[in-house]
Design an enzyme around this catalytic site. Structure first.
Site, mmCIF file in Angstrom:
data_model
loop_
_atom_site.group_PDB
_atom_site.id
_atom_site.type_symbol
_atom_site.label_atom_id
_atom_site.label_comp_id
_atom_site.label_asym_id
_atom_site.label_seq_id
_atom_site.Cartn_x
_atom_site.Cartn_y
_atom_site.Cartn_z
ATOM 1 N N HIS A 77 8.519 -22.335 -9.259
ATOM 2 C CA HIS A 77 8.594 -22.734 -10.660
ATOM 3 C C HIS A 77 7.199 -22.918 -11.260
ATOM 4 C CE1 HIS A 77 12.990 -24.370 -10.431
ATOM 5 N NE2 HIS A 77 12.868 -23.121 -9.995
ATOM 6 N N GLU A 79 5.933 -25.319 -13.081
ATOM 7 C CA GLU A 79 5.373 -26.648 -12.858
ATOM 8 C C GLU A 79 4.826 -26.761 -11.434
ATOM 9 O OE1 GLU A 79 9.261 -27.157 -15.269
ATOM 10 O OE2 GLU A 79 8.451 -25.810 -13.761
ATOM 11 N N CYS A 105 13.227 -29.031 -13.824
ATOM 12 C CA CYS A 105 14.414 -29.299 -13.012
ATOM 13 C C CYS A 105 14.139 -30.532 -12.150
ATOM 14 C CB CYS A 105 14.737 -28.091 -12.136
ATOM 15 S SG CYS A 105 13.548 -27.828 -10.791
ATOM 16 N N CYS A 108 11.214 -30.059 -9.612
ATOM 17 C CA CYS A 108 9.899 -30.158 -10.258
ATOM 18 C C CYS A 108 9.633 -31.588 -10.717
ATOM 19 C CB CYS A 108 9.802 -29.190 -11.427
ATOM 20 S SG CYS A 108 9.739 -27.464 -10.897
#
Length: 169
Positions: A77, A79, A105, A108
């Site tokens: 991801h 992040e 999410c 993260c």
């Protein structure tokens, strides 16, 4: 009109997202401390692995709904990549703000909390209420910016510099 710092850095996150190799969501993240960008990240396959752009999306092939079964995905991801890049280069994220094109999410969120990032700013909602609960419990400030503000700021900028034919993200 001059953009606020939140609008400015969110616009940078939108540009970072253009490097994404995900077929579902192009996500960008920018970590900022003391009004300085310290790291960026976008979602895509780990180093030396084929990208979904090239081989297809596992989640699409298996009909996995967005916001579920995060472990069934080739991508790291945005992040996560931003936090990893800061760590690789020895840059502390303590007290920073992370600007994300999409709400993080829960996976993260846990990384953001443990990276001591104090504030999360995003535009697009994501179907993961647990992440928001974790942020609240950990005392991480959350701000969702209306995407229209970013679009309007970009249009003002393009008009001011005569780039009205520039494609919008």
């Amino acid at each position: 009109m001059r953009p606020t710092l939140d609008e400015y850095f969110m616009n940078v996150a939108e540009v970072v997202a253009t490097r994404s190799t995900c077929l579902r969501n192009c996500v960008g993240a920018v970590i900022v401390r003391d009004k300085r960008i310290i790291s960026t990240g976008y979602n895509g396959a780990p180093r030396n692995l084929d990208h979904c752009l090239d081989i297809g999306c596992i989640r699409d092939h298996e009909n996995i709904e967005s916001g579920t079964m995060h472990e069934v995905c080739r991508a790291v991801h945005a992040e996560q990549n931003a936090i990893i890049q800061a760590a690789l280069h020895g840059v502390s994220t303590r007290g920073a703000t992370i600007y994300c094109t999409h709400q993080p999410c829960v996976l993260c969120a846990k990384m953001i909390i443990n990276a001591n990032i104090a504030r999360v700013v995003f535009t697009h909602a994501y179907p993961d209420s647990r992440a928001l609960e974790f942020f609240d419990e950990a005392g991480v400030e959350i701000l969702q910016i209306d995407r229209r503000l970013i679009t309007e700021m970009r249009a003002r900028l393009e008009h001011a510099v005569g780039l009205s034919s520039t494609p919008r993200l």
